[in-house]
Design an enzyme around this catalytic site. Sequence first.
Site, PDB file in Angstrom:
ATOM      1  N   CYS A  75       0.941  -1.215   0.455  1.00 19.77           N
ATOM      2  CA  CYS A  75      -0.362   0.244  -0.037  1.00 19.77           C
ATOM      3  C   CYS A  75       0.973   0.882  -0.049  1.00 19.77           C
ATOM      4  O   CYS A  75       2.075   1.461   0.888  1.00 19.77           O
ATOM      5  CB  CYS A  75      -0.500   0.223   1.402  1.00 19.77           C
ATOM      6  SG  CYS A  75      -1.933   1.211   1.853  1.00 19.77           S
ATOM      7  N   CYS A 189      -0.280   4.049  -6.579  1.00 30.48           N
ATOM      8  CA  CYS A 189      -1.869   3.204  -5.221  1.00 30.48           C
ATOM      9  C   CYS A 189      -1.936   1.719  -5.699  1.00 30.48           C
ATOM     10  O   CYS A 189      -2.379   1.762  -7.261  1.00 30.48           O
ATOM     11  CB  CYS A 189      -3.042   3.898  -5.184  1.00 30.48           C
ATOM     12  SG  CYS A 189      -4.569   3.124  -4.125  1.00 30.48           S
TER      13      CYS A 189
END
Length: 264
Positions: A75, A189
């Site tokens: 992440c 992302c």
Amino acid sequence: MDPAAPILLFDSGVGGLTVLAALRRVLPEAPVIYAADTAGLPYGSKSEAEIAARVAGLLGRMTERWHPRLVCIACNTASTIALGIVREVLEVPVVGTVPAIKPAAALTRSGVIGLLGTAATIRQGYVDRLEAEFAAGKRLIRHPAPGLVAAAEAKLRDELVEQALIDEAVAGLRVQAQGGQIDAVVLACTHFPLLSEELQRALGPDVRLVDGAEGIARRIAHLTDGQTFARTMPDRAVFTADPAANPMRAEMLAAYGLTQIERF
Ligand code: DGL
């Protein structure tokens, strides 16, 4: 090293599955636990303090429970904010996922690079440092695209993704100075590569999409080089929210080799 010790992959939702897919290609035999902080999703709209406390706390407890050989924070939001503190807290190697500015800078011809990430990621000093180190003399155009996180989650639930939402995110890059010259876009992302088809459609065929998944998989393979792997139980998907209420489909998770679902 226990050959059954897993690699722990962590994200807020389905995004880290893009890293898992790349990891499967280089280390198919590695036992994996995929942990998604679905109770905390989305991270991108949270404060730095909240993300750091949440990620460090959860990974501390998960590591105590499962004794992974390595932790991968799959992440960008969590990594750009909490990688340092997590490395201080954990005794196992920690691999982060940070915006792939370096490879994008190496392949741009126009010298203008777009970057789509969460609102929390794009404001990080970590990103400023990557830009200064690898994209000096180039132009990096950043745009927050929080709607794409929900769209990626929806896509993996087999729900319709509205192209207009993707077009809007791309327009956010294009309207900025020199936006028309962008020829590479960093998907900062881990959710966004799940929308690469839609993003490519919005950007046109001449723009390259760049993400870090392959590089991270190679880094994990390097750090575990020489170790043996033995899968003694099915690879698991673990959620911090009630999996009964969890919208991730068992068939979708099984396609990533995650055949058991648990609550943390
Ligand atoms: N997948 C995460 C990332 O790479 C963030 C998604 C979220 O906002 O929770 O940044």
